[in-house]
Design a protein around this motif. Structure first.
Motif, PDB file in Angstrom:
ATOM      1  N   ARG A 156       0.815  -1.219   0.000  1.00  0.00           N
ATOM      2  CA  ARG A 156       0.000   0.000   0.000  1.00  0.00           C
ATOM      3  C   ARG A 156       0.847   1.267   0.000  1.00  0.00           C
ATOM      4  O   ARG A 156       0.473   2.267  -0.620  1.00  0.00           O
ATOM      5  CB  ARG A 156      -0.951   0.004   1.205  1.00  0.00           C
ATOM      6  N   LEU A 157       1.990   1.232   0.654  1.00  0.00           N
ATOM      7  CA  LEU A 157       2.863   2.409   0.681  1.00  0.00           C
ATOM      8  C   LEU A 157       3.439   2.657  -0.719  1.00  0.00           C
ATOM      9  O   LEU A 157       3.524   3.800  -1.168  1.00  0.00           O
ATOM     10  CB  LEU A 157       3.977   2.207   1.712  1.00  0.00           C
ATOM     11  N   THR A 158       3.802   1.598  -1.401  1.00  0.00           N
ATOM     12  CA  THR A 158       4.333   1.727  -2.765  1.00  0.00           C
ATOM     13  C   THR A 158       3.255   2.226  -3.724  1.00  0.00           C
ATOM     14  O   THR A 158       3.525   3.069  -4.589  1.00  0.00           O
ATOM     15  CB  THR A 158       4.908   0.385  -3.237  1.00  0.00           C
ATOM     16  N   GLN A 159       2.035   1.728  -3.578  1.00  0.00           N
ATOM     17  CA  GLN A 159       0.943   2.204  -4.435  1.00  0.00           C
ATOM     18  C   GLN A 159       0.653   3.683  -4.174  1.00  0.00           C
ATOM     19  O   GLN A 159       0.412   4.454  -5.112  1.00  0.00           O
ATOM     20  CB  GLN A 159      -0.315   1.359  -4.228  1.00  0.00           C
ATOM     21  N   ALA A 160       0.686   4.088  -2.923  1.00  0.00           N
ATOM     22  CA  ALA A 160       0.485   5.504  -2.596  1.00  0.00           C
ATOM     23  C   ALA A 160       1.645   6.347  -3.131  1.00  0.00           C
ATOM     24  O   ALA A 160       1.438   7.504  -3.528  1.00  0.00           O
ATOM     25  CB  ALA A 160       0.335   5.689  -1.085  1.00  0.00           C
ATOM     26  N   LEU A 161       2.850   5.781  -3.158  1.00  0.00           N
ATOM     27  CA  LEU A 161       3.988   6.494  -3.741  1.00  0.00           C
ATOM     28  C   LEU A 161       3.731   6.767  -5.220  1.00  0.00           C
ATOM     29  O   LEU A 161       4.043   7.860  -5.708  1.00  0.00           O
ATOM     30  CB  LEU A 161       5.272   5.685  -3.560  1.00  0.00           C
ATOM     31  N   ARG A 162       3.161   5.809  -5.931  1.00  0.00           N
ATOM     32  CA  ARG A 162       2.817   6.030  -7.349  1.00  0.00           C
ATOM     33  C   ARG A 162       1.893   7.245  -7.488  1.00  0.00           C
ATOM     34  O   ARG A 162       2.094   8.096  -8.362  1.00  0.00           O
ATOM     35  CB  ARG A 162       2.115   4.805  -7.934  1.00  0.00           C
ATOM     36  N   ARG A 163       0.875   7.297  -6.631  1.00  0.00           N
ATOM     37  CA  ARG A 163      -0.067   8.417  -6.699  1.00  0.00           C
ATOM     38  C   ARG A 163       0.625   9.721  -6.307  1.00  0.00           C
ATOM     39  O   ARG A 163       0.336  10.780  -6.865  1.00  0.00           O
ATOM     40  CB  ARG A 163      -1.280   8.127  -5.815  1.00  0.00           C
ATOM     41  N   HIS A 164       1.542   9.636  -5.369  1.00  0.00           N
ATOM     42  CA  HIS A 164       2.314  10.823  -4.986  1.00  0.00           C
ATOM     43  C   HIS A 164       3.153  11.311  -6.167  1.00  0.00           C
ATOM     44  O   HIS A 164       3.183  12.506  -6.468  1.00  0.00           O
ATOM     45  CB  HIS A 164       3.216  10.509  -3.783  1.00  0.00           C
ATOM     46  N   TYR A 165       3.846  10.408  -6.841  1.00  0.00           N
ATOM     47  CA  TYR A 165       4.633  10.789  -8.018  1.00  0.00           C
ATOM     48  C   TYR A 165       3.728  11.439  -9.070  1.00  0.00           C
ATOM     49  O   TYR A 165       4.095  12.449  -9.678  1.00  0.00           O
ATOM     50  CB  TYR A 165       5.326   9.579  -8.633  1.00  0.00           C
ATOM     51  N   ALA A 166       2.549  10.857  -9.315  1.00  0.00           N
ATOM     52  CA  ALA A 166       1.618  11.426 -10.294  1.00  0.00           C
ATOM     53  C   ALA A 166       1.239  12.850  -9.892  1.00  0.00           C
ATOM     54  O   ALA A 166       1.199  13.760 -10.731  1.00  0.00           O
ATOM     55  CB  ALA A 166       0.372  10.550 -10.416  1.00  0.00           C
ATOM     56  N   HIS A 167       0.978  13.051  -8.613  1.00  0.00           N
ATOM     57  CA  HIS A 167       0.658  14.386  -8.105  1.00  0.00           C
ATOM     58  C   HIS A 167       1.824  15.344  -8.343  1.00  0.00           C
ATOM     59  O   HIS A 167       1.633  16.464  -8.819  1.00  0.00           O
ATOM     60  CB  HIS A 167       0.332  14.310  -6.604  1.00  0.00           C
ATOM     61  N   GLN A 168       3.026  14.912  -8.011  1.00  0.00           N
ATOM     62  CA  GLN A 168       4.190  15.777  -8.164  1.00  0.00           C
ATOM     63  C   GLN A 168       4.468  16.107  -9.624  1.00  0.00           C
ATOM     64  O   GLN A 168       4.852  17.232  -9.947  1.00  0.00           O
ATOM     65  CB  GLN A 168       5.429  15.129  -7.531  1.00  0.00           C
TER      66      GLN A 168
END
Length: 194
Positions: A156-168
């Motif tokens: 889940r942390l890695t999946q949230a990192l993907r969304r964070h990268y998309a946001h950035q």
């Protein structure tokens, strides 16, 4: 959110360290290159507890460079356990986590500490909090992967990192070129594949 039982959280780069010397920092986690000389700025800080980790900010092996390892992330988690263990004797505290630029290794380390301290907190909420602390955060994906595993977050942390990268990438389009130039194309692709 408990957030490390510390009242103030700061993430910065080496050049920003002198500007934080008067901010009553009580705990420092330094994540720097192995060949980096000791940092003089801490001589102007008051009494504080400091741990230094030395490895390069890379996500793929490179000759002559040291990759982040599970052991490095384990040391970050040990640092977090130390913060938790001393919380009852602390009225307030100020944790400063830094790396060279305050963008990748330090933000991955802070995310690891936040996820450890707030085990039930939603991963996307943790990344939103990370952006509040350091808007330019681009956490090292290798470190986050190890943290995800060691904290039992089940991906889940890695999946949230993907969304964070998309946001950035949406908020700071320059990151696409910058991270590509740094050999971090795989992280850009993580943010684009949603």
């Amino acid at each position: 959110m408990k957030t490390l039982s510390i009242s103030t959280l700061t993430i910065c780069g080496i050049e920003e360290l002198p500007g934080n010397s008067a901010r009553e920092v009580t705990h420092v986690l330094s994540v720097i290159d192995p060949d980096r000389a000791e940092i003089d700025a801490f001589g102007t800080y008051g009494e504080h507890h400091r741990v230094t980790l030395r490895f390069h900010d890379i996500i793929d092996p490179l000759p002559g460079q040291i990759m982040p390892t599970p052991e490095h992330v384990g040391e970050i988690l040990n640092f977090g356990e130390g913060l938790r263990g001393t919380a009852s004797g602390r009225v307030k505290g100020h944790l400063l986590v830094h790396c060279h630029m305050g963008i990748s290794r330090s933000t991955a380390a802070m995310m690891t500490l936040m996820a450890q301290a707030d085990a039930a907190e939603d991963e996307d909420a943790l990344f939103a909090r990370l952006r509040e602390i350091r808007p330019q955060a681009w956490p090292n994906s290798v470190m986050i992967g190890f943290a995800d595993e060691q904290l039992g977050r089940g991906g889940r942390l890695t999946q949230a990192l993907r969304r964070h990268y998309a946001h950035q990438l949406e908020m700071q389009p320059k990151y696409r070129t910058w991270m590509n130039d740094l050999g971090r194309k795989r992280e850009i692709e993580m943010g684009l594949i949603l």
